[in-house]
Scaffold this motif. Sequence first.
Motif, mmCIF file in Angstrom:
data_model
loop_
_atom_site.group_PDB
_atom_site.id
_atom_site.type_symbol
_atom_site.label_atom_id
_atom_site.label_comp_id
_atom_site.label_asym_id
_atom_site.label_seq_id
_atom_site.Cartn_x
_atom_site.Cartn_y
_atom_site.Cartn_z
ATOM 1 N N ARG A 228 12.032 -4.984 1.790
ATOM 2 C CA ARG A 228 12.095 -4.707 3.216
ATOM 3 C C ARG A 228 11.133 -3.348 3.711
ATOM 4 N NH1 ARG A 228 14.794 -8.036 7.102
ATOM 5 N NH2 ARG A 228 16.066 -8.706 5.305
ATOM 6 N N SER A 229 11.492 -2.605 2.950
ATOM 7 C CA SER A 229 10.768 -1.178 3.201
ATOM 8 C C SER A 229 9.275 -1.446 2.744
ATOM 9 C CB SER A 229 11.499 -0.312 2.472
ATOM 10 O OG SER A 229 13.094 0.077 2.759
ATOM 11 N N LEU A 230 9.106 -1.947 1.821
ATOM 12 C CA LEU A 230 7.562 -2.294 1.259
ATOM 13 C C LEU A 230 6.726 -3.022 2.399
ATOM 14 C CD1 LEU A 230 5.410 -1.672 -1.027
ATOM 15 C CD2 LEU A 230 6.411 -3.705 -2.036
ATOM 16 N N LEU A 231 7.605 -4.218 2.773
ATOM 17 C CA LEU A 231 6.712 -4.968 3.722
ATOM 18 C C LEU A 231 6.473 -4.060 5.174
ATOM 19 C CD1 LEU A 231 8.653 -8.232 3.437
ATOM 20 C CD2 LEU A 231 6.428 -7.760 2.678
ATOM 21 N N GLU A 232 7.606 -3.177 5.510
ATOM 22 C CA GLU A 232 7.308 -2.253 6.577
ATOM 23 C C GLU A 232 6.152 -1.374 6.295
ATOM 24 O OE1 GLU A 232 11.191 -0.751 7.446
ATOM 25 O OE2 GLU A 232 11.757 -2.665 8.141
ATOM 26 N N ALA A 233 6.237 -0.909 5.260
ATOM 27 C CA ALA A 233 5.195 0.306 4.851
ATOM 28 C C ALA A 233 3.709 -0.506 4.729
ATOM 29 C CB ALA A 233 5.300 0.815 3.370
ATOM 30 N N LEU A 234 3.768 -1.749 4.483
ATOM 31 C CA LEU A 234 2.456 -2.465 4.666
ATOM 32 C C LEU A 234 2.251 -3.279 6.003
ATOM 33 C CD1 LEU A 234 2.687 -3.963 1.048
ATOM 34 C CD2 LEU A 234 1.144 -2.498 1.702
ATOM 35 N N GLY A 235 3.064 -3.015 6.926
ATOM 36 C CA GLY A 235 2.914 -3.787 8.183
ATOM 37 C C GLY A 235 3.007 -5.125 8.126
ATOM 38 N N LEU A 236 3.419 -5.785 7.023
ATOM 39 C CA LEU A 236 3.503 -7.236 6.972
ATOM 40 C C LEU A 236 4.910 -7.887 7.540
ATOM 41 C CD1 LEU A 236 2.320 -7.661 3.364
ATOM 42 C CD2 LEU A 236 1.122 -8.146 5.316
ATOM 43 N N ALA A 237 4.955 -8.960 8.348
ATOM 44 C CA ALA A 237 6.077 -9.340 8.742
ATOM 45 C C ALA A 237 6.525 -10.684 7.856
ATOM 46 C CB ALA A 237 6.029 -9.886 10.353
ATOM 47 N N PRO A 238 7.466 -10.924 7.268
ATOM 48 C CA PRO A 238 7.769 -11.842 6.398
ATOM 49 C C PRO A 238 8.044 -13.215 7.314
ATOM 50 C CG PRO A 238 9.698 -10.623 6.516
ATOM 51 C CD PRO A 238 8.549 -9.513 7.201
#
Lengths: 318, 318
Positions: free
Chosen positions: A266-276
């Motif tokens: 979840r933190s990695l997606l946030e860091a990358l600006g990706l919304a699952p």
Amino acid sequence: GSDASAKAVAARQAILTKPQGSLGRLEEIAAWLARWQGRDMPRLEQVKVFVFAGNHGVTAQGVSAFPPEVTVQMVANFAGGGAAINQLARIAGAQLAVIPLDLEHPTGDFTTGTAMDDDAFLAAVSTGYHAVTEDTDLVCFGEMGIGNTTPAAAISAALFGGGAEKWTGRGTGVDDSGLRRKIAAIEAGLSRHAAALSDPLRVAASLGGRELAAILGGVLAARHRNVPVLLDGFVCTAAAAPLAELHAEGLAHTLAAHVSAEAGHRSLLEALGLAPLLDLGMRLGEGSGACLAVNVVRSALECHAGMASFAEAGVSQE
Amino acid sequence: GSDASAKAVAARQAILTKPQGSLGRLEEIAAWLARWQGRDMPRLEQVKVFVFAGNHGVTAQGVSAFPPEVTVQMVANFAGGGAAINQLARIAGAQLAVIPLDLEHPTGDFTTGTAMDDDAFLAAVSTGYHAVTEDTDLVCFGEMGIGNTTPAAAISAALFGGGAEKWTGRGTGVDDSGLRRKIAAIEAGLSRHAAALSDPLRVAASLGGRELAAILGGVLAARHRNVPVLLDGFVCTAAAAPLAELHAEGLAHTLAAHVSAEAGHRSLLEALGLAPLLDLGMRLGEGSGACLAVNVVRSALECHAGMASFAEAGVSQE
């Protein structure tokens, strides 16, 4: 990406028989497909799933609940059709290709040296790069490799900071002492390769793994060949993350298929600006989350292509 | 529900070639199917989607962005295959049945009288009840009815309190003044029918609508006939909610397929203790979210049925 094709999709969405915006992310997905395929009417005839497999020297540090021989055993299970990804690829209408990467020669233990030298890293990147062909309409990347949430956490910590503990989870299910060994190994790797941490590709080579490098190559090839990408879970996302550090729009042609239950995702997606797209508590890898999202993408396209307009259906508008 | 069948699923999940629990909600879904079908190995051969359509007297209060004639126009669009649900049902491998309910005679305006008298209410419940047959393995409920987020919000407020504003959203897209009219209409309804609010079925009859009553009947029939249910969005969930008030386990055989972008849905799911499978910003109704989740359920079952065990595949365990 083609702005014109994305705009053509938005214009058609506005006249289809539904309240404006009421298909939510399905509308965005249709425009995303169009943008990265470069087609006003996208298509999903050739959907492919690549599962790259690799072995990891860092397993010597006791970072996984399963023994390393499970990687090759699972490759055999994929060939026999018995793994989750076999079922999920079939349901998704996707072709599955499993590509083992030199399993007899694990990467180096990154606590004592580099995981891969330049030749080994580039060979794995190249394998991924050449796997993705122009005839593909959508590609999912997955991986198998006992111990590979450890390099994924190490890459994430190297690229985004915050310390090893923030990115380290239980993977296939290590106990508390295994989790402590895993954090210690990642801290040792970050310390040993401190001089490499400002270079995203050095990070991928020094701390990563062959299957992660192949995913990096595949995601890059997809961009060059107009193929939209569904990223899978923590390992897959970490594998692709260096591309976002090399270029601000480096992952713009990807969608995060799901958010994994593995701690750092979840933190990695946030860091990358990706919304699952999906959040179903899965943490299996193999491309399983990506495959599950294929149907969402397919549903988005079928609505876009198949629905009638207000005028065609004789439905009154607001 | 069959505890034995749910346990049989859990026992099989524990020996399949994946880390324990790593398929997350897919594992729960397989057990849920088994429990409510009463089969150790559940099946998904007959999947059905019912879309009930109704018209609403409360539209006289200016609560919708679309004119009421759109309900019958959309029923024609369903018949012609041009609506979102036609595409989504096809992709889901589900049979779609659209059942219009006396569209020429809208319900009464609940601000000035009851929406339905006992005969009208029971006729609609009965239509839904008889639609669901024992040969069905999974059923999705959807609805179409211009104005019907207004009765849905009124039912939610009546059953769970908190005032009209908490439950009232923009539906198909009313502007600010439409939203104020909608809240005022719901407040008037709650006030007018104050004496009925302690009786969940009176709430459904006084403030609801024919398509909501049919869904209530259908969800009840599904329980009696061992058919697991996927609930759709705000209107569908509100339609079924009186069953949870009549019996603490009244909706235990249902899964919330998704959480809608319509304002009240997230709160309603929380009030009912339902955790949605999908969260994609959709707010279309028609059973669209439920249909999208069929593939998740199918994927869960295919993994459960098709995966090899550790012993079968020769894969080492922890």
